[in-house]
Motif scaffolding. Structure first.
Motif, PDB file in Angstrom:
ATOM      1  N   GLY A  79       0.709  -1.099  -0.079  1.00  0.00           N
ATOM      2  CA  GLY A  79      -0.060  -0.120   0.023  1.00  0.00           C
ATOM      3  C   GLY A  79       0.887   1.152  -0.115  1.00  0.00           C
ATOM      4  N   ALA A  80       1.697   1.072   0.832  1.00  0.00           N
ATOM      5  CA  ALA A  80       2.807   2.489   0.893  1.00  0.00           C
ATOM      6  C   ALA A  80       3.565   2.717  -0.359  1.00  0.00           C
ATOM      7  N   ILE A  81       4.067   1.679  -1.030  1.00  0.00           N
ATOM      8  CA  ILE A  81       4.510   1.673  -2.489  1.00  0.00           C
ATOM      9  C   ILE A  81       3.419   2.312  -3.412  1.00  0.00           C
ATOM     10  N   LEU A  82       2.397   1.720  -3.442  1.00  0.00           N
ATOM     11  CA  LEU A  82       1.144   2.174  -4.442  1.00  0.00           C
ATOM     12  C   LEU A  82       0.881   3.515  -4.234  1.00  0.00           C
ATOM     13  N   LEU A  83       0.802   3.952  -2.922  1.00  0.00           N
ATOM     14  CA  LEU A  83       0.361   5.489  -2.778  1.00  0.00           C
ATOM     15  C   LEU A  83       1.632   6.277  -3.235  1.00  0.00           C
ATOM     16  N   ALA A  84       2.855   6.046  -2.709  1.00  0.00           N
ATOM     17  CA  ALA A  84       3.958   6.710  -3.072  1.00  0.00           C
ATOM     18  C   ALA A  84       3.717   7.050  -4.656  1.00  0.00           C
ATOM     19  N   MET A  85       3.583   6.013  -5.338  1.00  0.00           N
ATOM     20  CA  MET A  85       3.562   6.171  -6.808  1.00  0.00           C
ATOM     21  C   MET A  85       2.307   6.649  -7.414  1.00  0.00           C
ATOM     22  N   THR A  86       1.347   6.850  -6.879  1.00  0.00           N
ATOM     23  CA  THR A  86       0.139   7.357  -7.486  1.00  0.00           C
ATOM     24  C   THR A  86      -0.470   8.810  -6.912  1.00  0.00           C
ATOM     25  N   SER A 147       7.202  13.063  -4.876  1.00  0.00           N
ATOM     26  CA  SER A 147       7.651  14.405  -5.486  1.00  0.00           C
ATOM     27  C   SER A 147       6.535  15.629  -5.622  1.00  0.00           C
ATOM     28  N   GLU A 148       5.330  15.032  -5.682  1.00  0.00           N
ATOM     29  CA  GLU A 148       4.093  16.168  -5.942  1.00  0.00           C
ATOM     30  C   GLU A 148       3.118  15.796  -4.685  1.00  0.00           C
ATOM     31  N   ASN A 149       2.360  16.595  -4.401  1.00  0.00           N
ATOM     32  CA  ASN A 149       1.258  16.540  -3.427  1.00  0.00           C
ATOM     33  C   ASN A 149       1.624  15.838  -2.340  1.00  0.00           C
ATOM     34  N   ARG A 150       2.998  16.330  -1.863  1.00  0.00           N
ATOM     35  CA  ARG A 150       3.320  15.604  -0.585  1.00  0.00           C
ATOM     36  C   ARG A 150       2.693  15.966   0.567  1.00  0.00           C
ATOM     37  N   GLU A 151       2.350  17.446   0.562  1.00  0.00           N
ATOM     38  CA  GLU A 151       1.831  17.876   1.661  1.00  0.00           C
ATOM     39  C   GLU A 151       0.123  17.172   2.205  1.00  0.00           C
ATOM     40  N   LEU A 152      -0.339  16.649   0.844  1.00  0.00           N
ATOM     41  CA  LEU A 152      -1.737  15.977   1.280  1.00  0.00           C
ATOM     42  C   LEU A 152      -1.375  14.919   2.166  1.00  0.00           C
ATOM     43  N   VAL A 153      -0.215  14.099   2.084  1.00  0.00           N
ATOM     44  CA  VAL A 153      -0.166  13.013   3.091  1.00  0.00           C
ATOM     45  C   VAL A 153       0.880  13.327   4.140  1.00  0.00           C
ATOM     46  N   THR A 154       1.752  14.111   3.921  1.00  0.00           N
ATOM     47  CA  THR A 154       2.658  14.268   5.192  1.00  0.00           C
ATOM     48  C   THR A 154       2.124  15.180   6.150  1.00  0.00           C
ATOM     49  N   THR A 155       1.107  16.005   6.048  1.00  0.00           N
ATOM     50  CA  THR A 155       0.545  16.735   7.010  1.00  0.00           C
ATOM     51  C   THR A 155      -0.039  15.787   7.880  1.00  0.00           C
ATOM     52  N   LEU A 156      -0.512  14.518   7.553  1.00  0.00           N
ATOM     53  CA  LEU A 156      -1.067  13.554   8.520  1.00  0.00           C
ATOM     54  C   LEU A 156      -0.093  13.309   9.580  1.00  0.00           C
ATOM     55  N   ILE A 230       2.752   5.356   6.905  1.00  0.00           N
ATOM     56  CA  ILE A 230       4.235   4.976   6.678  1.00  0.00           C
ATOM     57  C   ILE A 230       4.632   6.062   5.560  1.00  0.00           C
ATOM     58  N   VAL A 231       4.004   6.479   4.577  1.00  0.00           N
ATOM     59  CA  VAL A 231       4.082   7.364   3.623  1.00  0.00           C
ATOM     60  C   VAL A 231       4.105   8.783   4.242  1.00  0.00           C
ATOM     61  N   ALA A 232       3.311   8.886   5.160  1.00  0.00           N
ATOM     62  CA  ALA A 232       3.014  10.180   5.892  1.00  0.00           C
ATOM     63  C   ALA A 232       4.333  10.518   6.677  1.00  0.00           C
ATOM     64  N   GLN A 233       5.023   9.569   7.267  1.00  0.00           N
ATOM     65  CA  GLN A 233       6.247   9.884   8.037  1.00  0.00           C
ATOM     66  C   GLN A 233       7.396   9.817   7.071  1.00  0.00           C
ATOM     67  N   ALA A 234       7.677   8.978   6.056  1.00  0.00           N
ATOM     68  CA  ALA A 234       8.751   8.895   5.520  1.00  0.00           C
ATOM     69  C   ALA A 234       8.842   9.790   4.329  1.00  0.00           C
TER      70      ALA A 234
ATOM     71  N   ASN C 112      23.891   6.120   9.031  1.00  0.00           N
ATOM     72  CA  ASN C 112      24.054   4.926   8.046  1.00  0.00           C
ATOM     73  C   ASN C 112      22.904   4.389   7.917  1.00  0.00           C
ATOM     74  N   THR C 113      21.805   5.009   6.948  1.00  0.00           N
ATOM     75  CA  THR C 113      20.784   4.671   6.890  1.00  0.00           C
ATOM     76  C   THR C 113      20.270   3.006   6.566  1.00  0.00           C
ATOM     77  N   VAL C 114      19.269   2.653   7.157  1.00  0.00           N
ATOM     78  CA  VAL C 114      18.879   1.097   6.869  1.00  0.00           C
ATOM     79  C   VAL C 114      18.188   1.181   5.383  1.00  0.00           C
ATOM     80  N   ALA C 115      17.673   2.144   5.019  1.00  0.00           N
ATOM     81  CA  ALA C 115      16.965   2.300   3.772  1.00  0.00           C
ATOM     82  C   ALA C 115      16.850   3.560   3.348  1.00  0.00           C
ATOM     83  N   SER C 116      17.005   3.866   2.088  1.00  0.00           N
ATOM     84  CA  SER C 116      17.067   5.148   1.493  1.00  0.00           C
ATOM     85  C   SER C 116      15.798   6.091   2.254  1.00  0.00           C
ATOM     86  N   SER C 117      14.483   5.629   2.193  1.00  0.00           N
ATOM     87  CA  SER C 117      13.326   6.203   2.828  1.00  0.00           C
ATOM     88  C   SER C 117      13.376   6.574   3.990  1.00  0.00           C
ATOM     89  N   ASP C 118      14.442   6.219   4.891  1.00  0.00           N
ATOM     90  CA  ASP C 118      14.556   6.646   6.430  1.00  0.00           C
ATOM     91  C   ASP C 118      15.315   8.149   6.309  1.00  0.00           C
TER      92      ASP C 118
END
Lengths: 320, 323, 386
Positions: A79-86, A147-156, A230-234, C112-118
């Motif tokens: 889910g996190a990967i799909l979200l990051a992509m879409t 890359s885009e629309n980050r705030e949509l998710v990261t504000t969470l 997950i996507v919101a945090q990372a 030394n990040t575990v993964a890039s996304s960190d």
């Protein structure tokens, strides 16, 4: 009279233990560093606990019917990967679509379980493998950066209410919703019945097949919410990054939250504290300042100690 | 087609049939799969999980679970190598190293069992804790000095040397397996574990010393994990706290797929052993068949699903409870 | 309520046990601070700061070396040190770093990040805490220090492509330009692994047309998985295999064991990255038939020292990150190719006290000009066409 009985049930140790243990841990850590008793400590504890909480909630609903879902952490990762992509292209629509997809995946788990009678352990182990490959292939073995629309998710993650990030509040809302589902709706009560005694449930004409599908679908849906957290945090997602190690902490959080592993005893509200506790243990270890090499050892001792304190120990209950 | 032919089989025969089908399939995909060299390779790879699975089966039969496998292996393996001829320390105490390492495994198992049985903590969490405790001990022993490698040729070669055509490490596993079968089928203890898994309150009211059996089962599992840690260290030729890495997700699925249900009260050591062979051969076959590494866990998952569904299919019934 | 008093006893016992364990384990906690060797500039108070080094785990020799470098820097600056052991989990990494940030001191950090996304959440957290961080090895390409601000001081690494090329050259030359090789990459979606593999393949494609790559089996940087995959590949290809390249020494150690067990160690050549202590031993002893033909030299303690020193300079105001050239914000440091012919010049870097000696030279010459790892370039690593 009935009220007194209800009160006694409520104050039974296993209902009260999870939050008590969490606050006790917070207090001990606060002795070492008083910053933890303040807004910062709460902020950190809840931020780390959010993905674990969501995964644990889904797991606890599955545990409630007496099964186990080994694939729900992998579902959140996909889910996190799909979200990051879409999300960059489709914004909120992407979130809804991905959540729907993941709920369907969960439902498929439930369907296979219901119709083939394969033990859920083996079944979800198989789906776990398939999802791991999906995560790698869909992400192209890359880290997907929002890359885009980050705030949509990261504000969470960055927006806070009472110092607690919205991702955690999302988990709390879900916990309350599930509590209501289990206690006050027929579907929920059916689930608990299946968990307590499935043969009895079948013979009572409870639609057990549907119950299972719904339980696993819920697990998939909550997994999707965990993916959002997950996507919101990372701000990004990768197959081996944040979220790839959520399975065991999720199960541990459900158990520390008083969920019985054999089924029929689940309190989503306590799972909130279970997740906080599990997420907080590494933080506590760091805060107390243990030697880096001793950290694993201390983590093990902490986990055992914490669960010893929170386990349901009603008479006659068989602990497995 | 495959489903029809095993429709009338059940129990261990179902899983055996799945195993045979896989072997045939992989041999067709790559003739080297069926070579003597690969047979020895597979036997080499199954030895460590086989030793572990004997203990795991006993625990699962009781209805519990032991997650501490990897940590106990790490702790015992590190203890063993530091006390054997190695490149870091001079503390070679010969055969006593085995006793210390096995003792460490035993103690960790006892702790897990005692906390589980006496303090009534779910085995899932206790063993999760002892996993980290074992790992922590291994890390502390490892410190941050030189990687300890075996300096004794004899010890390093032993696992791969052939006796009567099969690798030594497999003979060790076979002996443990035989002992496991004996204990679980022919002793009061073994049958007691099954009874506890089936219905603990009744077992207790029949006068069975349930708590003692529980602790004993975990103690045996811990000792066997210690042995597995020693063997794995010999196989790798050096010590590492991570020597047990990945074993948990081979052993538990193997037991469950073999038919030792997590709820307890069914299955057995032999069935779990067949499960181990199934998983190791599956992985080995996928590599030999040239499956793209990215897809490996996916194909693994699919085949697993199909195998498990195929085995469970003949037994499904309206009133069957599958958890 | 009967049960409550029984639990009370258990609680008390367990609590005492926890506190006792805490005190015992805490004994080995942080390094006592000795005389600082650096003159801090005006206005910089070391007591307000904490040096943090976050590593992926504490069992890999490279990570252990990272920790040694951080300890040396802590000694030199007289600032307290905290180590974060991520236990291979991004979750633990981020939570633990957040925990340290809550302690009230500002961080000077090496991760030394575990993964890039960190990288993004860690950098954000450090920024909020008013600290300075250098990230090593893995971050998302689009996440640039220049866009984030001074708190994200720099991203540093040794190029993977160069590492792969080194290994390819050494292996192919040792095979006389002809033969079959197998590859053992690391974790599949790790940039480090992908760039090294790309470098290896590009070198083979461009300069060694008669070398064939039989197969690659990612082994997650793990010696055991490396051993198992090597064993399976030995069964599959037998004596067709002439050479083995591993993305790092950990996996090579496992692979070599499998070849030795199969009695093939003296017929196959190996090359890899990292020059771990065990690998160095094997080169010196000529294990196999001088089986190891190529390595790359870099040390964990150098990475962490450079990273921490760069962050320290920013924290103490001695450099202003936004005024640095691009290649000092996203940096490539030199990677040396090692062969059995020239390994002796690198032995000095493993003597006792080498981290402290390196830190001394670092302070003299600055983070970008210290041998054997000066700055050689920067930006985003471009994968060669292959």
């Amino acid at each position: 009279m009935a009220f007194l009985t209800k009160l006694r049930e409520f104050s039974a140790w296993h209902t009260v233990a999870p939050p008590l243990v969490f606050f006790a841990m917070l207090l001990v850590v606060g002795v070492f560093n008083s910053n933890y008793l303040g807004p910062l400590g709460i902020s950190i504890a809840t931020a780390s606990a959010a993905p674990i909480l969501l995964v644990a909630l889904g797991q606890s609903m599955v545990l409630n019917i007496g099964s186990i879902d080994l694939s729900n952490a992998a579902i959140s990762l996909v889910g996190a990967i799909l979200l990051a992509m879409t999300i960059p292209a489709f914004g909120v629509g992407a979130m809804i679509a991905v959540l729907a997809l993941l709920t369907v995946i969960g439902a498929i788990n439930g369907l296979i379980l219901a119709y083939t009678h394969v033990p859920s352990f083996a079944l979800t182990l198989g789906t776990l493998g398939i999802l791991q490959t999906t995560a790698l292939v869909v992400s192209g073995s890359e880290t997907i950066y929002l890359s885009e629309n980050r705030e949509l998710v990261t504000t969470l993650y960055s927006a806070k209410l009472f110092y607690i990030p919205l991702t955690f509040w999302m988990g709390v809302v879900v916990a309350v919703a599930y509590w209501v589902l289990l206690r006050l709706t027929r579907v929920g009560q059916n689930m608990t019945a299946v968990g307590k005694n499935e043969s009895g449930a079948i013979l009572s004409a409870i639609p057990t097949k549907w119950v299972k599908v719904i339980a696993f679908a819920i697990s998939g849906f909550t997994g999707g919410l965990a993916g959002i957290a997950i996507v919101a945090q990372a701000g990004s997602a990768s197959a081996s990054g944040l979220g790839s190690a959520l399975l065991l902490p999720g199960i541990a959080a459900a158990l520390v939250g008083g969920t019985s592993i054999s089924g029929g005893l689940t309190n989503p509200l306590n799972v909130v504290f279970g997740a906080l506790t599990v997420a907080f243990v590494p933080i506590a270890i760091q805060a107390i300042g243990f030697n880096a090499a001793a950290q694993s050892l201390v983590y093990g001792i902490f986990i055992i100690a914490v669960v010893t304190l929170t386990t349901t120990r009603t008479r006659g209950l068989v602990i497995k | 087609m495959r489903n029809l032919s095993i429709k009338n089989l059940s129990g261990p025969t179902g899983i055996l049939a799945a195993l045979v089908v896989l072997i045939v399939l992989f041999s067709l995909l790559n003739p080297r799969f069926a070579s003597v060299e690969n047979l020895q390779n597979v036997l080499f790879q199954v030895s460590v999980p086989l030793i572990i699975v004997v203990g795991t089966s006993l625990v699962i039969q009781m209805g519990s679970i032991d997650l501490s496998v990897e940590g106990v292996m790490g702790a015992a393996g590190m203890a063993w190598i530091l006390l054997s001829p190695n490149t870091r320390l001079e503390g070679d105490i010969g055969v006593w190293a085995w006793f210390v390492a096995l003792g460490l495994g035993l103690v960790l198992g006892l702790i897990t069992g005692a906390i589980y049985a006496k303090l009534k903590v779910p085995s899932f969490v206790v063993s999760l804790g002892t996993w980290y405790v074992g790992l922590g001990i291994a890390i502390l022993l490892y410190g941050n000095a030189l990687l300890p490698s075996l300096t004794s040729e004899a010890l390093a070669r032993w696992p791969t040397q052939l006796t009567l055509g099969l690798p030594n490490c497999f003979w060790l596993a076979a002996v443990i397996l035989a002992a496991g079968v004996f204990v679980s089928h022919y002793t009061k203890f073994g049958r007691g574990l099954m009874a506890i898994g089936n219905n603990e309150p009744i077992a207790r009211s029949n006068g069975m010393p349930v708590d003692r059996y529980k602790i004993a089962a975990f103690a045996i599992a811990g000792t066997l994990c210690g042995l597995a840690g020693i063997l794995a260290t010999m196989q790798l030729g050096s010590g590492s706290p991570d020597i047990g890495f990945g074993q948990l997700f081979v052993v538990i699925p193997a037991a469950v797929i073999g038919g030792t249900a997590l709820s307890g009260g069914e299955g057995g050591v032999i069935r779990s052993a067949i499960g181990v062979f199934l998983l190791i051969i599956l992985n080995n076959g996928l590599v030999l068949a040239g499956v793209d590494p990215d897809y490996q866990s996916g194909v693994f998952g699919m085949i697993l699903l199909i195998a498990v569904i195929a085995v469970a299919w003949p037994q499904r019934g309206r009133l069957k409870v599958a958890k | 309520m009967k049960s409550l008093s029984k639990i009370g006893g258990t609680t008390r016992r367990t609590f005492t046990a926890i506190v006792a364990a805490a005190m015992i384990a805490g004994l080995g906690a942080n390094d006592a601070m000795a005389q600082a060797k650096i003159e801090h500039p005006e206005g910089f108070n070391p007591d307000e700061w904490v040096i943090v080094a976050s590593v992926i785990n504490t069992t890999n020799p490279y990570m252990i070396s990272n920790i040694e470098g951080a300890e040396a820097m802590a000694r030199a600056t007289g600032i307290d040190l905290e180590i974060v052991n991520s236990n291979n989990s991004s979750q633990t990494s981020i939570s633990s770093i957040l925990a340290i940030l809550a302690s009230g001191k500002k961080p000077i950090m090496f991760v030394n990040t575990v993964a890039s996304s960190d990288a993004p959440p860690i950098v954000d957290a450090v920024k909020q805490a008013g600290g300075y961080v250098t990230i090593w090895w893995n971050k998302p390409d689009e996440f640039k220090p220049q866009h984030i601000g001074d708190n994200f001081v720099a991203f540093q690494k040794h190029t993977g492509v160069d590492s792969g090329r080194c290994g390819a050259q050494a292996l192919a030359d040792a095979l006389g330009g002809k033969g079959n090789v197998i590859l053992l990459p690391g974790v599949q979606d790790s940039t480090t692994s992908k760039t090294r593999v790309a470098g290896f393949k590009a070198e083979i494609n461009e300069n060694y047309p008669e070398i064939t790559i039989l197969e690659e089996r990612p082994s997650n940087w793990d010696p055991q998985l490396g051993a198992r995959n090597a064993k399976d590949l030995i069964v599959k290809y037998g004596d067709q295999i002439n050479g083995v390249w591993s993305a790092d020494d950990g996996m090579q150690i496992g692979a070599m064991q499998s070849f030795e067990n199969a009695g093939m160690l003296d017929k196959v050549k190996f090359s890899s990255d990292g020059l771990y202590p065990k690998t160095l031993e094997d080169i010196i002893s000529g294990r196999g038939d001088n089986a190891i033909v190529g390595e790359t030299f870099h040390r964990g303690y150098m990475a962490s020292a450079i990273g921490l020193y760069t962050a320290y300079l920013a924290a103490s105001g001695q450099i202003v990150p936004s005024e640095l050239e691009d290649n000092k914000r996203e940096s490539f440091f030199k990677l040396s190719c090692v062969t059995p012919a020239n390994y002796e010049q690198y032995l000095q870097y493993d003597e006792p006290g080498a981290p402290d000696a390196f830190v001394e030279r670092l302070i003299e010459t600055g983070p970008w000009d210290t041998e054997p790892v000066p700055l050689i370039g920067g930006g985003v690593e471009v994968l060669p066409e292959s």
